[in-house]
Design a protein around this motif. Structure first.
Motif, PDB file in Angstrom:
ATOM      1  N   TRP A 229      -2.205  40.436  37.756  1.00 25.86           N
ATOM      2  CA  TRP A 229      -2.691  39.064  37.785  1.00 25.86           C
ATOM      3  C   TRP A 229      -1.575  38.019  37.764  1.00 25.86           C
ATOM      4  N   ALA A 230      -0.382  38.429  38.115  1.00 20.64           N
ATOM      5  CA  ALA A 230       0.709  37.464  38.316  1.00 20.64           C
ATOM      6  C   ALA A 230       0.743  37.098  39.794  1.00 20.64           C
ATOM      7  N   VAL A 231       0.751  35.818  40.092  1.00 18.63           N
ATOM      8  CA  VAL A 231       0.796  35.354  41.480  1.00 18.63           C
ATOM      9  C   VAL A 231       2.239  35.422  41.968  1.00 18.63           C
ATOM     10  N   PRO A 232       2.506  36.081  43.090  1.00 13.18           N
ATOM     11  CA  PRO A 232       3.885  36.124  43.592  1.00 13.18           C
ATOM     12  C   PRO A 232       4.354  34.721  43.976  1.00 13.18           C
ATOM     13  N   ASP A 233       5.659  34.538  43.985  1.00 15.41           N
ATOM     14  CA  ASP A 233       6.187  33.229  44.358  1.00 15.41           C
ATOM     15  C   ASP A 233       6.041  32.966  45.844  1.00 15.41           C
ATOM     16  N   ALA A 234       6.182  34.003  46.652  1.00 14.93           N
ATOM     17  CA  ALA A 234       6.103  33.825  48.101  1.00 14.93           C
ATOM     18  C   ALA A 234       5.548  35.076  48.755  1.00 14.93           C
ATOM     19  N   ILE A 235       4.837  34.874  49.862  1.00 15.46           N
ATOM     20  CA  ILE A 235       4.353  35.965  50.702  1.00 15.46           C
ATOM     21  C   ILE A 235       4.836  35.700  52.119  1.00 15.46           C
ATOM     22  N   GLU A 254      -9.757  30.884  46.657  1.00 13.42           N
ATOM     23  CA  GLU A 254     -10.930  31.424  45.962  1.00 13.42           C
ATOM     24  C   GLU A 254     -10.575  31.916  44.569  1.00 13.42           C
ATOM     25  N   PHE A 255      -9.529  32.723  44.449  1.00 12.25           N
ATOM     26  CA  PHE A 255      -9.141  33.237  43.135  1.00 12.25           C
ATOM     27  C   PHE A 255      -8.769  32.105  42.183  1.00 12.25           C
ATOM     28  N   ARG A 256      -8.091  31.092  42.707  1.00  9.19           N
ATOM     29  CA  ARG A 256      -7.735  29.944  41.857  1.00  9.19           C
ATOM     30  C   ARG A 256      -8.984  29.173  41.442  1.00  9.19           C
ATOM     31  N   ASP A 257      -9.861  28.898  42.386  1.00  4.43           N
ATOM     32  CA  ASP A 257     -11.043  28.089  42.089  1.00  4.43           C
ATOM     33  C   ASP A 257     -12.029  28.829  41.191  1.00  4.43           C
ATOM     34  N   LEU A 258     -12.037  30.151  41.248  1.00 10.37           N
ATOM     35  CA  LEU A 258     -12.902  30.935  40.370  1.00 10.37           C
ATOM     36  C   LEU A 258     -12.300  31.115  38.978  1.00 10.37           C
ATOM     37  N   ASP A 262      -4.194  30.825  38.107  1.00 14.36           N
ATOM     38  CA  ASP A 262      -3.965  29.379  38.089  1.00 14.36           C
ATOM     39  C   ASP A 262      -3.203  28.868  39.304  1.00 14.36           C
ATOM     40  N   ASP A 263      -2.447  29.737  39.967  1.00 12.03           N
ATOM     41  CA  ASP A 263      -1.526  29.274  40.994  1.00 12.03           C
ATOM     42  C   ASP A 263      -1.839  29.897  42.364  1.00 12.03           C
ATOM     43  N   ARG A 264      -1.084  29.429  43.347  1.00  9.71           N
ATOM     44  CA  ARG A 264      -1.089  30.037  44.678  1.00  9.71           C
ATOM     45  C   ARG A 264       0.354  30.318  45.072  1.00  9.71           C
ATOM     46  N   PRO A 265       0.575  31.356  45.881  1.00  7.28           N
ATOM     47  CA  PRO A 265       1.937  31.614  46.354  1.00  7.28           C
ATOM     48  C   PRO A 265       2.284  30.686  47.509  1.00  7.28           C
ATOM     49  N   ALA A 266       3.559  30.569  47.791  1.00  9.87           N
ATOM     50  CA  ALA A 266       3.994  29.904  49.014  1.00  9.87           C
ATOM     51  C   ALA A 266       3.861  30.899  50.157  1.00  9.87           C
ATOM     52  N   PHE A 267       3.137  30.527  51.200  1.00  9.83           N
ATOM     53  CA  PHE A 267       2.965  31.396  52.358  1.00  9.83           C
ATOM     54  C   PHE A 267       3.982  31.025  53.431  1.00  9.83           C
ATOM     55  N   TYR A 268       4.646  32.064  53.967  1.00 10.23           N
ATOM     56  CA  TYR A 268       5.624  31.868  55.029  1.00 10.23           C
ATOM     57  C   TYR A 268       5.175  32.629  56.273  1.00 10.23           C
ATOM     58  N   ALA A 269       5.117  31.923  57.394  1.00  9.15           N
ATOM     59  CA  ALA A 269       4.802  32.533  58.679  1.00  9.15           C
ATOM     60  C   ALA A 269       6.097  32.981  59.331  1.00  9.15           C
TER      61      ALA A 269
END
Length: 397
Positions: A229-235, A254-258, A262-269
């Motif tokens: 349940w630890a949110v990664p810093d980046a994906i 969804e996981f944050r809103d539910l 508490d956090d979201r990762p930074a997404f990199y394309a």
């Protein structure tokens, strides 16, 4: 249709209109925009303890957050793939931790299975007899496999450059395969002609069916659970059409809103320099891409010159504080080989764009050194082992 309790139907990402999922099957009937499965999140009673009590056996363990129940699914136990700690890669990138989400362990060897289990389930529930799509390779193989399991006929259009394994397995799974000269654009044009001539064909095309990104969002659910349940810093995600990226972005919200995290990762394309419309749009501060006129990369799976969901992709990377990065084909192939030799994991060239992108981000100083980075390996390397070996041989190895 046999749907889950909280699933309320489909909403258009472009015009906001809402539709009954039993009636609207593909793009928005009003504007032809992308339809997205919607839920009454207040009706979802899901916590960490409930998930911990379930076997980690497939993506269908998250059925409350999916449109269909496990019992109604066309499934082969896809998902539940390992998240592999890679300490050598972490040292090379100069960060605290690097993990590879190894989607090559899925039934047909790629994360495409996650999308097709949902899309083919929808097709079966809509009463389809035939499904069709154009694909660079892996999605076509997965579609043929899941269609076969559901007792549906499949029609797969592949460009000539698709790998031998994909072509062979489409046939082995019973699919009707059309190989088209040129690249994915030519295959897509042939598919459109076939669809126009056969009104009973049900499309499984990316962002035409509303369900492929919905299956792929479960990658994020698993990553967070596997990290206790630890949110990664980046994906870092290899990005062509961006189906998995926007799916994971939706899952992070969804996981944050539910209240599960508490956090979201930074997404990199991560893209290849020879076809990088998302990188170009990101760096030019545009909200939509401009099509690449002459794409040219060995990474056929992400050689998508005109990604239809680019506004959603750009939203995902900007809203989470991520970004977009492109690297050259030789660097991508080097990354695949380095991951194999240092960590034992087999990444196909397309997938290795994410690893190459992570190295480039580290070299640019995007990371402080204390991060946990997740790299998506979207498919097994042995499907294109000849490409990787040829790259080694060109170096005299």
């Amino acid at each position: 249709m046999e749907t889950t309790a909280a699933f309320t139907g489909l909403e258009c990402r472009d015009c906001g209109a809402a539709f009954d999922a039993g009636e609207a099957t593909h793009q928005c009937p009003d504007c032809e925009g992308v339809l997205d499965p919607a839920y009454d999140y207040d009706a979802i009673d899901l916590d960490r303890e409930a998930l911990a009590s379930r076997p980690f056996d497939s993506l269908w363990r998250y059925e409350e957050l999916l449109p269909f129940s496990r019992e109604s699914a066309v499934t082969m136990g896809e998902g539940a793939t390992p998240l592999v700690d890679c300490p050598k890669l972490a040292a090379e990138l100069g960060v605290e931790r690097v993990l590879v989400k190894d989607e090559g362990r899925n039934p047909t060897g790629t994360f495409k299975d996650r999308g097709q289990t949902l899309a083919v389930t929808a097709a079966a529930q809509h009463g389809a007899t035939d499904v069709a799509l154009a694909s660079a390779g892996n999605a076509g193989q997965a579609a043929a496999a899941y269609a076969g399991r559901a007792g549906l006929d499949s029609h797969v259009y592949l460009p000539a450059r698709s790998g031998f394994t994909n072509k062979a397995m489409v046939n082995v799974h019973g699919g009707d395969m059309t190989v088209v000269g040129g690249r994915i654009g030519e295959a897509a044009a042939a598919y459109e002609e076939g669809l126009a001539e056969n009104e009973d064909w049900y499309s499984l095309q990316t962002f035409v069916t509303p369900y492929r990104h919905e299956g792929k969002k479960t990658m994020y659910y698993e990553i967070v659970e596997q990290l206790d349940w630890a949110v990664p810093d980046a994906i870092c995600y290899p990005t062509g059409g961006g189906v998995g990226l926007v799916g994971m972005y939706k899952a992070a919200n969804e996981f944050r809103d539910l209240g599960l995290v508490d956090d979201r990762p930074a997404f990199y394309a991560a893209q290849a320099s020879g076809c990088a419309p998302i990188v170009d749009a990101y760096e030019s501060d545009r909200d939509v891409h401009e099509p690449v006129e002459s794409p040219d990369t060995i990474c056929g799976g992400i050689e998508i010159p005109d990604p239809g969901a680019s506004p959603w992709i750009l939203e995902a990377i900007r809203e989470t504080g991520g970004g977009a990065v492109a690297t050259d084909d030789p660097d991508i192939l080097d990354a695949a080989i380095q991951v194999a030799q240092h960590e034992g994991l087999e990444m196909a060239p397309t997938c290795a764009a994410a690893a190459s992108g992570a190295w480039e981000l580290a070299e640019r100083g995007a990371f402080d050194g204390d991060e946990t980075i997740v790299i998506l390996n979207t498919g097994t390397g042995n499907k294109e082992a000849d490409v990787l070996r040829s790259h080694l041989m060109s170096q005299g190895i």
